[in-house]
Design an enzyme around this catalytic site. Structure first.
Site, PDB file in Angstrom:
ATOM      1  N   GLU A   1     -49.224  22.650   8.469  1.00  0.00           N
ATOM      2  CA  GLU A   1     -48.755  21.640   8.757  1.00  0.00           C
ATOM      3  C   GLU A   1     -47.769  20.967   9.972  1.00  0.00           C
ATOM      4  O   GLU A   1     -47.059  20.866  10.486  1.00  0.00           O
ATOM      5  CB  GLU A   1     -46.385  22.473   8.306  1.00  0.00           C
ATOM      6  CG  GLU A   1     -46.803  23.059   6.994  1.00  0.00           C
ATOM      7  CD  GLU A   1     -47.227  21.916   5.682  1.00  0.00           C
ATOM      8  OE1 GLU A   1     -46.655  20.752   5.972  1.00  0.00           O
ATOM      9  OE2 GLU A   1     -46.686  22.341   4.722  1.00  0.00           O
TER      10      GLU A   1
ATOM     11  N   HIS B   1     -41.492  26.862  10.715  1.00  0.00           N
ATOM     12  CA  HIS B   1     -41.457  26.551   9.782  1.00  0.00           C
ATOM     13  C   HIS B   1     -41.335  28.370   8.752  1.00  0.00           C
ATOM     14  O   HIS B   1     -42.217  28.853   8.753  1.00  0.00           O
ATOM     15  CB  HIS B   1     -42.485  26.059   8.073  1.00  0.00           C
ATOM     16  CG  HIS B   1     -42.186  25.768   7.536  1.00  0.00           C
ATOM     17  ND1 HIS B   1     -41.940  25.786   6.398  1.00  0.00           N
ATOM     18  CD2 HIS B   1     -43.774  26.249   6.583  1.00  0.00           C
ATOM     19  CE1 HIS B   1     -42.233  25.656   5.169  1.00  0.00           C
ATOM     20  NE2 HIS B   1     -43.393  26.283   5.389  1.00  0.00           N
TER      21      HIS B   1
ATOM     22  N   HIS C   1     -41.097  30.938   4.795  1.00  0.00           N
ATOM     23  CA  HIS C   1     -39.985  30.709   3.569  1.00  0.00           C
ATOM     24  C   HIS C   1     -39.175  31.874   2.987  1.00  0.00           C
ATOM     25  O   HIS C   1     -39.155  33.276   2.845  1.00  0.00           O
ATOM     26  CB  HIS C   1     -41.628  30.871   2.960  1.00  0.00           C
ATOM     27  CG  HIS C   1     -43.071  30.527   2.235  1.00  0.00           C
ATOM     28  ND1 HIS C   1     -44.510  30.123   2.278  1.00  0.00           N
ATOM     29  CD2 HIS C   1     -42.620  29.026   3.222  1.00  0.00           C
ATOM     30  CE1 HIS C   1     -44.553  29.466   1.877  1.00  0.00           C
ATOM     31  NE2 HIS C   1     -43.917  27.476   3.341  1.00  0.00           N
TER      32      HIS C   1
ATOM     33  N   GLU D   1     -18.854  32.493  11.910  1.00  0.00           N
ATOM     34  CA  GLU D   1     -19.358  31.572  12.439  1.00  0.00           C
ATOM     35  C   GLU D   1     -20.476  30.752  12.714  1.00  0.00           C
ATOM     36  O   GLU D   1     -21.527  29.924  12.850  1.00  0.00           O
ATOM     37  CB  GLU D   1     -20.720  32.158  13.449  1.00  0.00           C
ATOM     38  CG  GLU D   1     -18.991  33.641  14.027  1.00  0.00           C
ATOM     39  CD  GLU D   1     -18.713  34.354  15.177  1.00  0.00           C
ATOM     40  OE1 GLU D   1     -20.699  33.984  16.130  1.00  0.00           O
ATOM     41  OE2 GLU D   1     -18.655  34.704  15.941  1.00  0.00           O
TER      42      GLU D   1
ATOM     43  N   HIS E   1     -39.256  25.781  -1.607  1.00  0.00           N
ATOM     44  CA  HIS E   1     -40.302  26.103  -0.388  1.00  0.00           C
ATOM     45  C   HIS E   1     -39.944  26.590   0.914  1.00  0.00           C
ATOM     46  O   HIS E   1     -40.174  27.547   1.010  1.00  0.00           O
ATOM     47  CB  HIS E   1     -41.160  24.781  -0.241  1.00  0.00           C
ATOM     48  CG  HIS E   1     -42.169  24.331   0.592  1.00  0.00           C
ATOM     49  ND1 HIS E   1     -43.685  23.893   0.630  1.00  0.00           N
ATOM     50  CD2 HIS E   1     -42.353  25.682   1.720  1.00  0.00           C
ATOM     51  CE1 HIS E   1     -44.062  24.155   1.765  1.00  0.00           C
ATOM     52  NE2 HIS E   1     -43.718  25.381   2.344  1.00  0.00           N
TER      53      HIS E   1
HETATM   54  P1  13P Z   1     -50.899  27.218   6.284  1.00  0.00           P
HETATM   55  O1  13P Z   1     -50.881  28.887   6.367  1.00  0.00           O
HETATM   56  O2  13P Z   1     -51.497  25.909   6.686  1.00  0.00           O
HETATM   57  O3  13P Z   1     -50.215  26.984   7.953  1.00  0.00           O
HETATM   58  O4  13P Z   1     -49.932  26.757   5.838  1.00  0.00           O
HETATM   59  C1  13P Z   1     -48.752  27.862   5.055  1.00  0.00           C
HETATM   60  C2  13P Z   1     -47.953  27.105   4.444  1.00  0.00           C
HETATM   61  O5  13P Z   1     -46.317  27.751   4.804  1.00  0.00           O
HETATM   62  C3  13P Z   1     -47.836  25.741   4.242  1.00  0.00           C
HETATM   63  O6  13P Z   1     -46.697  25.548   3.782  1.00  0.00           O
HETATM   64 ZN    ZN Z   2     -44.647  26.500   3.827  1.00  0.00          ZN
END
Ligand code: 13P
Ligand code: ZN
Length: 275
Positions: free
Chosen positions: A116, A140, A142, A170, A211
């Protein structure tokens, strides 16, 4: 003193581990990057190795030319960052055209920065500009409940923002500009990076449908705290929706307006629509 004792590296490792402990980083899920300050580069320069192997970023970030970043590796596990940072993360430098990078430290058993990287760097470029250089962290994750909500709420920033705001008093104070949404897209490339960075012009959070999320902030505490707050409010919403499709009571638009006055934040009226 090793590189893992340098303050910004410590902060990065701690944040990666905090995310792991929250359960947001199964396997290699998620990635983190930090735009290193000039004075911090001089603290870690002694650990750099010579490298003339410039690789394509996969997009252009001219406003980040010659900047240094600490980034997680592609395929690396957040749970391993704390025990072996030199294997899991790396410091890269962007070249003077903003199209290539080289690895100066880390990933010592091979590998490359997160897949990413285009999204991270394009988000950094936007945030550096709109925050006058204050924003340094892109994250980023999940986040389970945010992902769950992208299956049942319309993928509309007005609805997502309002529903998340209502879940804890809040919330509008922590993310007054709301959250943007990227519909499902193939991850890991320039197209999703462009869509996400457009959202970052206006928001600090971009939800990636089915995602996870991208969060941006000035430092590790603020960025982690933002992701944590949003995911917690998503968790409350999942619980509420699991109990009933209709809330018996909630925070009303005029109450948000009063909150905004007392807490000194501006809440865009487009999120305070009448239901
Ligand atoms: P990477 O291991 O390449 O960082 O990818 C993980 C991920 O969450 C892709 O969206
Ligand atoms: Zn991801």
């Amino acid at each position: 003193m090793g590189i893992a004792d340098v303050n910004f590296v410590k902060g990065f490792i701690r944040m990666a581990n905090d995310g792991w402990e929250q359960g947001w980083h199964e396997r290699n899920g998620g990635n983190l990057s930090y735009r290193i300050k000039e004075e911090e580069v001089s603290e870690v320069k002694q650990f750099f190795h010579e490298n003339d192997n410039w690789m394509d970023i996969g997009t252009e970030v001219p406003d980040l030319a010659n900047e240094y970043f600490l980034v997680t590796g592609s395929g690396k596990y957040f749970r391993n960052v704390i025990i072996d940072p030199a294997d899991s993360i790396c410091i890269i430098k962007v070249d003077d055209t903003g199209t290539k990078y080289c690895i100066l430290w880390g990933l010592e058993n091979g590998g490359r920065p997160t897949s990413e990287l285009p999204s991270h760097l394009m988000n950094h470029e936007v945030k550096k500009k709109v925050s006058d250089g204050r924003y340094r962290v892109i994250y980023h994750a999940h986040t389970t409940n945010i992902i769950a909500l992208t299956f049942v709420l319309p993928l509309d920033e007005k609805i997502f923002t309002r529903e998340l705001w209502e879940m804890a008093t809040e919330c509008p104070v922590v993310f007054p500009s709301g959250v943007g949404i990227v519909p499902w897209m193939v991850p890991g490339g320039r197209d999703i990076a462009i869509e996400t960075s457009k959202i970052m012009e206006q928001y600090d959070v971009a939800v990636w449908a089915h995602h996870g999320l991208f969060a941006a902030g000035e430092d590790f505490d603020l960025t982690f705290g933002l992701a944590h707050t949003i995911e917690k409010s998503a968790e409350i919403l999942v619980k509420v929706l699991s109990m009933t499709p209709n809330k018996l009571q909630t925070i009303q638009p005029d109450e948000f307006r009063r909150l905004a006055v007392d807490f000194g934040v501006t809440l865009p009226e487009r999120f305070l629509y009448k239901k």
